[in-house]
Motif scaffolding. Sequence first.
Motif, short mmCIF file in Angstrom:
data_model
loop_
_atom_site.label_atom_id
_atom_site.label_comp_id
_atom_site.label_asym_id
_atom_site.label_seq_id
_atom_site.Cartn_x
_atom_site.Cartn_y
_atom_site.Cartn_z
N ASP A 228 0.83 -1.21 0.00
CA ASP A 228 0.00 0.00 0.00
C ASP A 228 0.86 1.25 0.00
N ARG A 229 2.05 1.13 0.61
CA ARG A 229 2.99 2.26 0.64
C ARG A 229 4.42 1.76 0.50
N ILE A 230 5.24 2.52 -0.20
CA ILE A 230 6.67 2.20 -0.26
C ILE A 230 7.44 3.39 0.31
N LEU A 231 8.29 3.12 1.28
CA LEU A 231 9.13 4.17 1.88
C LEU A 231 10.55 3.85 1.45
N TYR A 232 11.12 4.70 0.63
CA TYR A 232 12.35 4.34 -0.08
C TYR A 232 13.53 5.18 0.43
N THR A 233 14.49 4.52 1.08
CA THR A 233 15.66 5.27 1.59
C THR A 233 16.92 4.95 0.77
N GLY A 234 16.75 4.27 -0.37
CA GLY A 234 17.87 4.03 -1.28
C GLY A 234 18.09 5.25 -2.17
N PRO A 235 19.03 5.15 -3.10
CA PRO A 235 19.33 6.30 -3.97
C PRO A 235 18.16 6.60 -4.92
N GLN A 333 7.30 13.14 -6.81
CA GLN A 333 6.08 13.74 -6.26
C GLN A 333 4.82 13.33 -7.04
N LYS A 334 5.03 12.77 -8.22
CA LYS A 334 3.87 12.31 -9.02
C LYS A 334 3.41 10.91 -8.60
N TYR A 339 7.28 7.14 -1.12
CA TYR A 339 7.84 8.29 -0.40
C TYR A 339 9.35 8.11 -0.29
N PHE A 340 10.09 9.16 -0.54
CA PHE A 340 11.56 9.10 -0.48
C PHE A 340 12.05 9.82 0.77
N GLY A 342 15.79 10.01 3.69
CA GLY A 342 17.14 9.55 4.01
C GLY A 342 18.20 10.25 3.18
N ARG A 343 19.44 9.96 3.56
CA ARG A 343 20.59 10.61 2.93
C ARG A 343 20.64 10.32 1.42
N LEU A 344 20.22 9.12 1.02
CA LEU A 344 20.25 8.74 -0.39
C LEU A 344 18.94 9.08 -1.09
N GLY A 345 17.83 8.93 -0.38
CA GLY A 345 16.51 9.20 -0.97
C GLY A 345 16.29 10.68 -1.20
#
Length: 368
Positions: A228-235, A333-334, A339-340, A342-345
């Motif tokens: 339902d949601r992806i929280l992405y802290t990768g590049p 944002q589209k 959601y991004f 973190g330091r890489l996101g």
Amino acid sequence: MKRNLVVGAGFSGAVIARLIAEQLDEQVLVIDKKEHIAGNSYDYTDENGIKIHKYGSHIFHTNDEKVWNFIKRFTDFNTYMHKVVAVIDGIETTIPFNINTLYDVFPKSLAARLEEKLLKSFEYNKKVPILEFQKQADNDLKFLANYVYEKVFLHYTNKQWGNSPDEVDSAVTARVPVYISCDDRYFQDKYQGIPTGGYTKTVERILKHPNISVKLNIDYKDISGHFDRILYTGPIDEFFDYKYGELPYRSVNFKLETHNHEHYQSNAVVNYPCNYDFTRIHEYKYYLNDISSKTVIAKEYSEPFENGKNERYYPIPKPENTELYNKYLEDAQKLANVYFLGRLGDYKYYNMDQAIARAIELFEEIDK
Ligand code: FAD
Ligand code: UDP
């Protein structure tokens, strides 16, 4: 029950996972392509009983009450206050360059004259970025500014970034200002210290919740199924298959050495702004006062990041890189459920407390 996927088990991923799991009572799968949690703050105890910071010295420091109240739920901290020593012309002195440094590197009469002039020009305890400090009218202070620029910043910054201090974003060198003070600490934050059980243990406790499961050695690109949601802290550039080009990073190579004596150097971190190819040497046993007849040090060599060859350590703050990042941000944002952070996101030079603050802030937006 809603399902969330968190990509990356560093501080950013762990904090957002915890908040979603406990405050929204939703399921969270946290994945990391590394074989360990805690991202760049990962530490481990070696065969000598010394806690090694695998990706370089990490010192927690913050003025943010929200961050402090959050992290304190998961760890105690010791009262370690970080100091950095630099070797300048063979003399060990304090960094940031401050009033005490004057007396270490100059004859007493010259140091006293410079001190008097500094205190006439600046308020006591003022932090002055080197690029601003160079704008001096007085000849003595001009001499001092040139000295600090050359001996502290020029060669270190060239080694660290492959650019001179005038070519890197001014915020980078402003992290270590000239400090019109006798306070020898590297940070003046209200809260500072090292987690008594280490960073990995702290992140492990953040992730320990019935709604959270963690899978290591898994890359986002190998994940399937609905979330339902992806929280992405990768590049962020990797997420979009580098469609606008690669975001540049600096990488670091840490060369570990074990020495058969109790201490190698006088301080946890010693900078070598003008000598050698490495920028600094870390001696890890200082952080938690580890008792051992041996000691482990790491020499830190900065190098360009090359995809597939080494790791991303430092986003490079420069207008053209921000412009490139903004293109990815616009695409990000589209997306309705990604959601991004973190330091890489976010492609931002965050300290740990800023990464935690950003995760809390993003959670509050999601929770609205
Ligand atoms: P990271 O810790 O980088 O975590 C991101 C995670 O995502 C990684 O584990 C990575 O493997 C994973 N990942 C990436 N892509 C994928 C993918 N496709 N699939 C699965 N997983 C993926 N901060 C301080 O406050 N004090 C300090 O003293 C300090 N010293 C530092 C020294 C160095 C040399 C460096 C590089 C940083 C330092 N920092 C310090 C900053 C600190 O490391 C960061 O603020 C913090 O680690 C950021 O956490 P993060 O979760 O955003 O990123
Ligand atoms: N810096 C320097 N000489 C020093 C210490 C720092 O020139 O002795 C500059 C350098 O450009 C460095 C920046 O200040 O990248 C920020 O230093 P900091 O110690 O905050 O870097 P980090 O710990 O994040 O690597």
